[in-house]
Enzyme design. Structure first.
Site, PDB file in Angstrom:
ATOM      1  N   LYS A 138      43.739  40.369  34.763  1.00 22.58           N
ATOM      2  CA  LYS A 138      44.169  40.558  36.159  1.00 22.58           C
ATOM      3  C   LYS A 138      43.069  39.990  37.033  1.00 22.58           C
ATOM      4  O   LYS A 138      41.995  39.641  36.530  1.00 22.58           O
ATOM      5  CB  LYS A 138      44.405  42.040  36.464  1.00 22.58           C
ATOM      6  CG  LYS A 138      43.275  42.976  36.006  1.00 22.58           C
ATOM      7  CD  LYS A 138      43.609  44.448  36.270  1.00 22.58           C
ATOM      8  CE  LYS A 138      44.435  45.098  35.184  1.00 22.58           C
ATOM      9  NZ  LYS A 138      45.561  45.836  35.683  1.00 22.58           N
ATOM     10  N   ARG A 139      43.313  39.874  38.339  1.00 22.86           N
ATOM     11  CA  ARG A 139      42.249  39.422  39.228  1.00 22.86           C
ATOM     12  C   ARG A 139      41.013  40.300  39.043  1.00 22.86           C
ATOM     13  O   ARG A 139      41.126  41.498  38.796  1.00 22.86           O
ATOM     14  CB  ARG A 139      42.728  39.459  40.686  1.00 22.86           C
ATOM     15  CG  ARG A 139      43.715  38.348  41.027  1.00 22.86           C
ATOM     16  CD  ARG A 139      43.094  36.979  40.856  1.00 22.86           C
ATOM     17  NE  ARG A 139      42.117  36.743  41.901  1.00 22.86           N
ATOM     18  CZ  ARG A 139      42.286  35.908  42.925  1.00 22.86           C
ATOM     19  NH1 ARG A 139      43.385  35.202  43.018  1.00 22.86           N
ATOM     20  NH2 ARG A 139      41.343  35.755  43.831  1.00 22.86           N
TER      21      ARG A 139
ATOM     22  N   LYS B 130      39.312  47.329  40.337  1.00 21.66           N
ATOM     23  CA  LYS B 130      40.028  47.276  39.055  1.00 21.66           C
ATOM     24  C   LYS B 130      39.102  47.611  37.870  1.00 21.66           C
ATOM     25  O   LYS B 130      39.551  47.795  36.752  1.00 21.66           O
ATOM     26  CB  LYS B 130      40.667  45.905  38.855  1.00 21.66           C
ATOM     27  CG  LYS B 130      41.767  45.588  39.883  1.00 21.66           C
ATOM     28  CD  LYS B 130      42.324  44.180  39.676  1.00 21.66           C
ATOM     29  CE  LYS B 130      43.231  43.720  40.793  1.00 21.66           C
ATOM     30  NZ  LYS B 130      44.628  44.183  40.656  1.00 21.66           N
TER      31      LYS B 130
END
Ligand code: F55
Length: 838
Positions: free
Chosen positions: A567-568, A573
């Site tokens: 994911k980015r 995150k």
């Protein structure tokens, strides 16, 4: 005019205009035709890429026919349509999807097989259309697929960037960015509409005057203009004749203005102006969840919203209806705040150009728009400086101030004498300089506001939009949990599993009705079925292992547990927490005796994702991952027990290989920060388990698949504030395991520790905003639970099957239907397979 044609002309057209048959020979003919004419190649001079181009052109012919038929029938019936305004459409590759949705995948595969090519090779020759950052853009693509499949009359509007999201390469462990010039070879999936050219204006001043009734009116006298040229991307539905459209705008200089400077004898300036005009749609801004505040970005947003509204209004005016019918014919969905200017532009058109009075116009505007919020992160909230906005859009600024004035007057009436409330709710933030809060403008100008997962929708009601909920009432604020298209993310990406599911359920109806996957629940204990299920997972892992070997030069065993976080790269995150736990695992393995090592579950930890080019800390995370990988992968004391891989240039087509191969994927954001997540849905749909926090859609996935089939850890969203407070003011010590890990980095186990100092300092007591320390112990425990569960393969396969079986809710078909029923109030319109004009 077609209606005035004599009957013989119509008959002639109908005789000549016949849809192509779908037999193998017709298809082969069309491929060969495109090779030898459009591509001007000889058959013996054909490679995979040429074959791809020819197949694409051949499929495109059919898409155009469906597109024409759909748009023709829609023009005639003129039902209410929805327009999805998104600055990003992350479509990825188109060919496989086009053939699948046209129902021609098998016959094309056979056809090109006989011509000497393998479908996989041909499919892989296509490069991604990467006009998006992450899952905001991918969500738009999934929704377009579902809208067409469910036969809703819908158009997407976006920008045709010359450069999509940058290509990422890893150089000495660091991310380096390279331009993604995706239009190098012609793009067969777009139809240029060079005749559709709309003038778009900027800057200048406002002329105010009294009209014949003595009413003060305003007219924008712009100072610059550019042209918006339309490029249409057909979006076929699955198993239907309906074909929707995404219209992407490209900027081009206006001739008149070139000539003006040219006539003044200023040739250089005229060329410079032309270059400035083309620049508007040159590049996608590569930030996700951060706001850059650049003038060019504001120009992009206005250019796009103005062109789109011009188009929508023109289409509406053809029907000669009353303006009050506009919201009955048009629904406009704002994908985040990026298109919020559309609200102001429609108000300007209605008041300044169509001479409606302010209140009637505003009623039409607010009944037309609805707004989706995708984040609560403060740094992602769009704000535009008033001076910059005033220079580019002087009339729009006046309108924003008027919208704000009338809005605050109403608030004042409802809640008198509360200056703090007015300050909080104002569209204008009193700063130096003043700022326009686009989220407030979007809320005020829309009739519905939605979050993208249940937790997130509740959070926005309780935090950023709390005052607005009190003012408008809670009906305006709704939830629509995100979804993904089963066509791309199961049928295409995991074709073997898809075939097994169809064979088991006795039908492929699940592709359009994902709840039917529930039928797999009765196979959970079926040994034969389990065996087939695991064989497919293993084959997918072998395929990924080959890709890793090829792209990273690292040998990994498909028998190890594949643990994926793609994911980015963003602090919220917490890829950083993941790699810190990997270091912990490495240190633990190194401390074991050979006998103890025999009990360790081998694991391959796979990372992928891009960092925004200006996001220094995120880029350091990539460097740390690669430094750790370098040490761990070469340590003979570790061997196959642990491998660490960073796959460069993560994108949609890589996801299609990675997702079906995961045993565990990580969705480990600090609770309350990830609005929804959609890759979590993709992994679980493909029988991969989740290691995650109680955040975003993870919570609803847990509810659907059951807590025994997901590994959850960490603090809850409502605990976050107290934890931060305790950390900051009560001196909570750092987790001891984490201390050990940081000490290892600091003593230089992974390259020069000085490199990582800025990263480590984000964990200083009281500064650990994303609560890595607070969650670390429970994260390590959850990882141990994963290892233990994976060792019990008999139970693991059951969990894996239950995952897939219970994911029906997360179909984007369900999401889109909720939008259609509760927000847009539109109905399906079925295109009939009618090959006759009349
Ligand atoms: C891109 C540009 C700007 Cl200025 C701001 C945000 C973005 C962006 O890419 N955001 C994004 O991808 N947000 C994600 O949207 C997904 C779809 O709703 C969510 O699942 C995810 O949680 C959210 O972060």
């Amino acid at each position: 005019e077609r209606s005035k044609w004599p009957k013989e002309t119509i008959d002639l057209w109908n005789r000549l205009y016949k849809k192509d048959a779908a037999d193998i020979e017709t298809i082969q003919k069309s491929i060969v035709h495109h090779v030898t004419t459009t591509l001007a190649r000889a058959a013996y001079n054909m490679d995979n890429f040429t074959a791809y181009q020819a197949v694409a052109l051949s499929a495109r012919d059919r898409l155009i026919a469906q597109w024409n038929e759909t748009q023709g029938q829609l023009s005639k019936a003129d039902p209410k349509r929805v327009y999805y305004l998104s600055l990003e459409f992350l479509l990825g590759r188109s060919m496989d999807n086009a053939l699948l949705n046209l129902g021609l995948k098998d016959v094309y595969a056979k056809g090109i097989g006989q011509l000497g090519f393998r479908m996989e090779d041909v499919v892989e020759s296509e490069s991604d259309a990467a006009l998006g950052n992450g899952n905001l853009g991918r969500l738009a693509a999934c929704y377009m697929d579902s809208l067409a499949t469910l036969e809703y009359p819908a158009w997407g509007y976006g920008l045709r960037y010359n450069y999509g999201i940058f290509q990422q390469r890893i150089i000495e462990g660091y991310q380096a960015e390279f331009p993604d010039y995706w239009l190098n070879f012609d793009n067969p999936w777009e139809l240029p509409r060079l005749d559709i050219s709309i003038p778009i204006y900027f800057a200048g001043h406002v002329h105010s005057f009294q009209d014949e009734y003595g009413v003060t009116r305003h007219k924008w006298v712009p100072g610059q203009s550019v042209q918006a040229i339309a490029y249409d991307v057909p979006i076929p539905g699955y198993d239907t004749e309906n074909c929707n459209n995404i219209r992407l705008w490209r900027s081009k200089p206006t001739r008149v203005f070139d000539l003006t400077s040219f006539n003044e004898g200023n040739y250089e300036k005229s060329v410079e102006d032309a270059t400035q005009a083309e620049k508007i749609t040159s590049v996608l801004y590569p930030n996700d969840n951060t706001m850059a505040g650049k003038e060019l970005r504001l120009k992009q947003q206005y250019f796009w919203t103005a062109a789109s509204l011009h188009d929508i209004v023109r289409r509406f005016k053809k029907s000669q209806r009353d303006w009050s019918d506009f919201p009955e014919q048009v629904a406009i969905q704002l994908n985040d705040t990026h298109p919020t200017l559309a609200i102001v532009e429609l108000q300007r058109i209605l008041v300044d150009e169509e001479q409606l009075n302010w209140d009637d116009a505003w009623e039409i505007v607010t009944r037309t728009f609805a707004f989706t919020n995708h984040t609560v992160l403060p740094e992602a909230m769009e704000k535009w400086s008033v001076p910059m906005f005033e220079y580019l859009l002087p009339r729009h600024l006046q309108i924003v101030f008027d919208i704000n004035l009338f809005f605050l007057q109403k608030v004042e009436k409802r809640f008198p004498n509360d200056r703090e409330l007015l300050k909080r709710m104002s569209i204008i933030e009193e700063a130096q300089p003043q700022q326009i809060r686009m989220a407030h403008l979007a809320v005020v100008g829309s009739h519905k506001v939605n979050g993208v997962a249940a937790l997130h929708s509740n959070l926005i009601r309780d935090t950023i939009f709390k005052d607005f909920v009190e003012y408008y009432g809670s009906d305006k604020f709704v939830n629509v949990t995100n979804g993904i298209t089963s066509r791309r993310w199961l049928n295409q990406a995991n074709h073997k599993l898809s075939e097994l599911i169809t064979e088991t359920l006795g039908s492929d109806a699940w592709i359009k009705d994902l709840d039917l996957l529930k039928g797999l629940n009765k196979k959970v204990d079926d040994k034969v079925f389990q065996k087939k299920w695991m064989a497919i997972k293993r084959a997918n892992k072998v395929r990924l292992a080959e890709l890793i070997k090829e792209r990273c030069g690292i040998e990994v065993s498909p028998d190890a547990l594949f643990d994926v976080q793609v994911k980015r790269i963003h602090e919220y995150k917490r890829q950083f927490m993941n790699i810190l736990a990997v270091i912990h695992r490495y240190r633990t393995i190194k401390s074991l005796t050979p006998a103890q090592k025999a009990n360790v579950q081998p694991r391959v930890v796979i990372f992928g994702g891009k960092a925004a080019p200006g996001y220094y800390v995120a880029k350091l995370v990539i460097k740390l991952i690669n430094s750790v990988a370098n040490v761990v992968n070469q340590d003979p004391a570790v061997g196959d027990l642990l491998k660490v891989v960073f796959i460069p240039d993560y994108n949609v087509s890589l996801a299609e290989v990675i997702v079906p191969a995961s045993d565990i994927s990580q969705h480990i954001s600090t609770a309350g920060t990830e609005a929804s997540g959609t890759s979590n849905m993709k992994f679980v749909l493909n029988g991969g388990l989740i290691l995650g926090t109680m955040d975003g859609a993870n919570i609803e996935i847990l509810e659907e698949i059951g807590e025994d089939n997901i590994f959850i850890f960490g603090c809850l969203a409502h605990e976050v504030e107290d934890l931060r407070y305790a950390q900051r003011y009560r001196g909570v010590p750092m987790d001891p395991a984490l201390q050990g890990v940081l000490a290892a980095i600091e003593k230089g186990t992974f390259e020069d520790p000085k490199i990582f100092q800025p990263l480590i300092s984000t964990l200083t007591i009281g500064k650990d905003y994303y609560l890595i320390s607070a969650d670390f112990a429970s994260y390590l425990r959850a990882n141990q639970a994963v290892d233990a569960a994976y060792k019990d393969q008999d139970e693991w396969v059951k969990k894996s099957i239950r995952c897939t079986a219970n994911m029906g809710k997360f179909s984007s078909d369900r999401s889109v239907k909720e939008y259609a029923d509760n927000i847009w109030h539109i109905k399906p319109f079925k295109v009939v397979d009618n090959q006759q004009i009349d």
